[in-house]
Scaffold this motif. Structure first.
Motif, mmCIF file in Angstrom:
data_model
loop_
_atom_site.group_PDB
_atom_site.id
_atom_site.type_symbol
_atom_site.label_atom_id
_atom_site.label_comp_id
_atom_site.label_asym_id
_atom_site.label_seq_id
_atom_site.Cartn_x
_atom_site.Cartn_y
_atom_site.Cartn_z
ATOM 1 N N THR A 114 41.237 30.144 45.993
ATOM 2 C CA THR A 114 41.227 31.139 47.069
ATOM 3 C C THR A 114 40.985 30.401 48.382
ATOM 4 O O THR A 114 40.203 29.455 48.440
ATOM 5 N N VAL A 115 41.654 30.854 49.420
ATOM 6 C CA VAL A 115 41.619 30.136 50.693
ATOM 7 C C VAL A 115 41.175 31.050 51.826
ATOM 8 O O VAL A 115 41.816 32.069 52.101
ATOM 9 N N ASP A 116 40.043 30.711 52.451
ATOM 10 C CA ASP A 116 39.586 31.403 53.657
ATOM 11 C C ASP A 116 39.138 32.832 53.372
ATOM 12 O O ASP A 116 39.235 33.695 54.242
ATOM 13 N N SER A 117 38.642 33.083 52.164
ATOM 14 C CA SER A 117 38.195 34.425 51.780
ATOM 15 C C SER A 117 36.704 34.396 51.481
ATOM 16 O O SER A 117 36.281 33.769 50.508
ATOM 17 N N SER A 118 35.930 35.078 52.297
ATOM 18 C CA SER A 118 34.476 35.045 52.134
ATOM 19 C C SER A 118 33.997 35.835 50.926
ATOM 20 O O SER A 118 32.907 35.596 50.418
ATOM 21 N N ASP A 119 34.813 36.784 50.463
ATOM 22 C CA ASP A 119 34.468 37.537 49.251
ATOM 23 C C ASP A 119 35.766 38.019 48.613
ATOM 24 O O ASP A 119 36.849 37.894 49.182
ATOM 25 N N THR A 120 35.651 38.574 47.422
ATOM 26 C CA THR A 120 36.859 38.952 46.681
ATOM 27 C C THR A 120 37.567 40.156 47.296
ATOM 28 O O THR A 120 38.758 40.363 47.045
ATOM 29 N N ASP A 121 36.870 40.940 48.122
ATOM 30 C CA ASP A 121 37.533 42.057 48.803
ATOM 31 C C ASP A 121 38.636 41.556 49.728
ATOM 32 O O ASP A 121 39.609 42.273 49.990
ATOM 33 N N ARG A 122 38.491 40.335 50.223
ATOM 34 C CA ARG A 122 39.486 39.760 51.129
ATOM 35 C C ARG A 122 40.792 39.417 50.407
ATOM 36 O O ARG A 122 41.775 39.046 51.034
ATOM 37 N N LEU A 123 40.784 39.543 49.084
ATOM 38 C CA LEU A 123 42.007 39.304 48.312
ATOM 39 C C LEU A 123 42.807 40.588 48.131
ATOM 40 O O LEU A 123 43.950 40.554 47.680
ATOM 41 N N GLY A 124 42.196 41.731 48.475
ATOM 42 C CA GLY A 124 42.895 42.995 48.374
ATOM 43 C C GLY A 124 43.335 43.307 46.956
ATOM 44 O O GLY A 124 42.577 43.103 45.997
ATOM 45 N N ASP A 125 44.601 43.758 46.816
ATOM 46 C CA ASP A 125 45.090 44.184 45.505
ATOM 47 C C ASP A 125 45.415 43.026 44.566
ATOM 48 O O ASP A 125 45.867 43.248 43.443
ATOM 49 N N ARG A 126 45.182 41.798 44.999
ATOM 50 C CA ARG A 126 45.416 40.631 44.128
ATOM 51 C C ARG A 126 44.144 40.139 43.457
ATOM 52 O O ARG A 126 44.163 39.151 42.712
ATOM 53 N N ALA A 127 43.018 40.810 43.701
ATOM 54 C CA ALA A 127 41.738 40.352 43.150
ATOM 55 C C ALA A 127 41.762 40.284 41.621
ATOM 56 O O ALA A 127 41.071 39.452 41.017
ATOM 57 N N TYR A 128 42.580 41.136 40.992
ATOM 58 C CA TYR A 128 42.643 41.141 39.528
ATOM 59 C C TYR A 128 43.144 39.809 38.967
ATOM 60 O O TYR A 128 42.901 39.478 37.791
ATOM 61 N N LEU A 129 43.848 39.047 39.799
ATOM 62 C CA LEU A 129 44.366 37.758 39.331
ATOM 63 C C LEU A 129 43.247 36.799 38.946
ATOM 64 O O LEU A 129 43.454 35.881 38.142
ATOM 65 N N LEU A 130 42.068 36.997 39.524
ATOM 66 C CA LEU A 130 40.933 36.132 39.200
ATOM 67 C C LEU A 130 40.546 36.253 37.724
ATOM 68 O O LEU A 130 39.889 35.351 37.184
ATOM 69 N N LYS A 190 28.191 42.677 58.444
ATOM 70 C CA LYS A 190 27.487 42.706 57.155
ATOM 71 C C LYS A 190 26.969 44.097 56.827
ATOM 72 O O LYS A 190 26.882 44.482 55.658
ATOM 73 N N LYS A 191 26.607 44.856 57.847
ATOM 74 C CA LYS A 191 26.089 46.207 57.617
ATOM 75 C C LYS A 191 27.122 47.101 56.940
ATOM 76 O O LYS A 191 26.786 48.117 56.327
ATOM 77 N N PHE A 192 28.388 46.722 57.071
ATOM 78 C CA PHE A 192 29.469 47.522 56.495
ATOM 79 C C PHE A 192 30.189 46.762 55.378
ATOM 80 O O PHE A 192 31.357 47.029 55.078
ATOM 81 N N GLY A 193 29.497 45.792 54.806
ATOM 82 C CA GLY A 193 30.063 45.060 53.680
ATOM 83 C C GLY A 193 31.036 43.977 54.058
ATOM 84 O O GLY A 193 31.733 43.431 53.196
ATOM 85 N N GLY A 194 31.114 43.645 55.344
ATOM 86 C CA GLY A 194 32.019 42.596 55.798
ATOM 87 C C GLY A 194 31.299 41.286 56.036
ATOM 88 O O GLY A 194 30.234 41.033 55.487
ATOM 89 N N GLY A 195 31.874 40.462 56.884
ATOM 90 C CA GLY A 195 31.268 39.164 57.164
ATOM 91 C C GLY A 195 32.102 38.401 58.166
ATOM 92 O O GLY A 195 32.976 38.946 58.825
ATOM 93 N N GLY A 196 31.838 37.105 58.247
ATOM 94 C CA GLY A 196 32.574 36.264 59.171
ATOM 95 C C GLY A 196 31.691 35.253 59.844
ATOM 96 O O GLY A 196 30.751 34.716 59.239
ATOM 97 N N HIS A 197 31.954 35.012 61.108
ATOM 98 C CA HIS A 197 31.217 34.025 61.892
ATOM 99 C C HIS A 197 30.407 34.721 62.980
ATOM 100 O O HIS A 197 30.538 35.930 63.202
#
Length: 323
Positions: A86-102, A288-295
């Protein structure tokens, strides 16, 4: 994190490798993924970049579409991966509908530079001090002793340039510039790259920008700016949401504004929120308060509500910091 032999040995004996950029892809996730694609091909691996999203128009010159397949295409191949990156994804939500591939393989290498990374991989190559994932990939290829040719260098330069705002953001370090210099020495046409990235916007994006700027709202004595991208705007201007990257900068760059908020109507009751700060405010705390993240100065999250309600929720959250 230091890149010891533990990570280098990961690629030994692997034949089928899939690479997953994040949803709503930008220059860093695509540039880094393409650089990895070319590099792993040199190691005679079968490599598949899997993405269902459209690419931003300013990345077309990379010819990335010829290297990317959809989940539907991949399933037709009936291939079991030996390694998933996975590239540049802080959590699995950033993979969207492809997360099942994990679930296809327990061998997951998570390569990222976000301080909010959840370390969801079996192997986590995460360096929050890196300006872009491209920096981490560059160091990895050096350790693997893979020659960085012009194609790889071009992709890595795109990754670095886009995630540093063409090397003007505060995440740009001496190392970032040294890497960029090395990539230029590989013979890349950085003038052409910069033109394609920043000076070849489709007319529809300019028309969309006009509508977005008309939505501008200033709050807290002009310290916070809010702009919108609605589905109606996208339809009117016949443009995909993938081409909204960079629009938030117009709100952030207003004199007196410290924080910019861009609300993107991704679908009904699904609002993608981009947050940018100009000075010292850490917008990742809000995300983060809304389940996100970043810098600290660039973060994002998703709010499952209408665009107006999402705006009011965010304003109430920010109000605590503007008292």
């Amino acid at each position: 994190m230091k890149m010891n032999n533990y990570y280098l040995e990961l690629f030994e004996g692997r034949k089928n490798i899939i690479i997953l950029p994040h949803i709503l892809p930008d220059g860093d996730t695509i540039g880094s993924s393409i650089a990895l694609f070319y590099a792993l091909k040199k190691l005679e691996k079968r490599v598949y970049i899997i993405l269902n999203d459209k690419l931003p128009s300013n990345l077309k010159f990379l010819n990335a579409n010829s290297k990317i397949i959809t989940t539907e295409d991949f399933e037709k191949l009936s291939i079991k991966p030996d390694l998933i990156i996975t590239v540049d994804s802080s959590d699995t939500d950033r993979l969207g509908d492809r997360a099942y591939l994990l679930d296809l393989c327990s061998e997951v290498l998570n390569i990222d530079h976000h301080s909010t990374n959840t370390n969801y991989g079996k192997y986590n190559l995460v360096n929050s001090k890196a300006a872009a994932c491209g920096e981490i990939i560059y160091e990895l290829l050096k350790k693997l002793k893979i020659y960085i040719d012009k194609n790889i260098a071009t992709a890595l330069y795109v990754a670095l340039s886009t995630d540093t705002g063409s090397f003007k953001y505060s995440n740009t370090t001496p190392l970032t510039l040294r890497i960029a210099a090395d990539l230029i020495e590989k013979g890349i046409d950085f003038s052409f790259i910069n033109t394609e990235l920043y000076q070849n916007k489709p007319i529809n994006k300019i028309k969309l920008l006009s509508d977005v700027l008309n939505s501008l709202e200033l709050h807290f004595d002009g310290k916070l700016a809010v702009i919108y991208v609605t589905n109606d705007m996208l339809k009117k201007n016949k443009i995909d949401i993938s081409d909204t990257d960079g629009i938030i900068e117009y709100a952030r760059d207003i004199e007196g504004v410290n924080i910019a908020v861009l609300l993107k109507e991704f679908s009904d009751n699904t609002i993608k929120v981009s947050l940018r700060s100009k000075y010292d405010f850490d917008v990742s705390i809000i995300a983060k308060k809304f389940g996100g993240g970043g810098h600290k100065k660039a973060a994002g999250c998703t709010i499952y509500d209408t665009i107006d309600n999402a705006k009011n929720i965010l304003l109430n959250t920010f109000r605590e910091n503007f008292r």
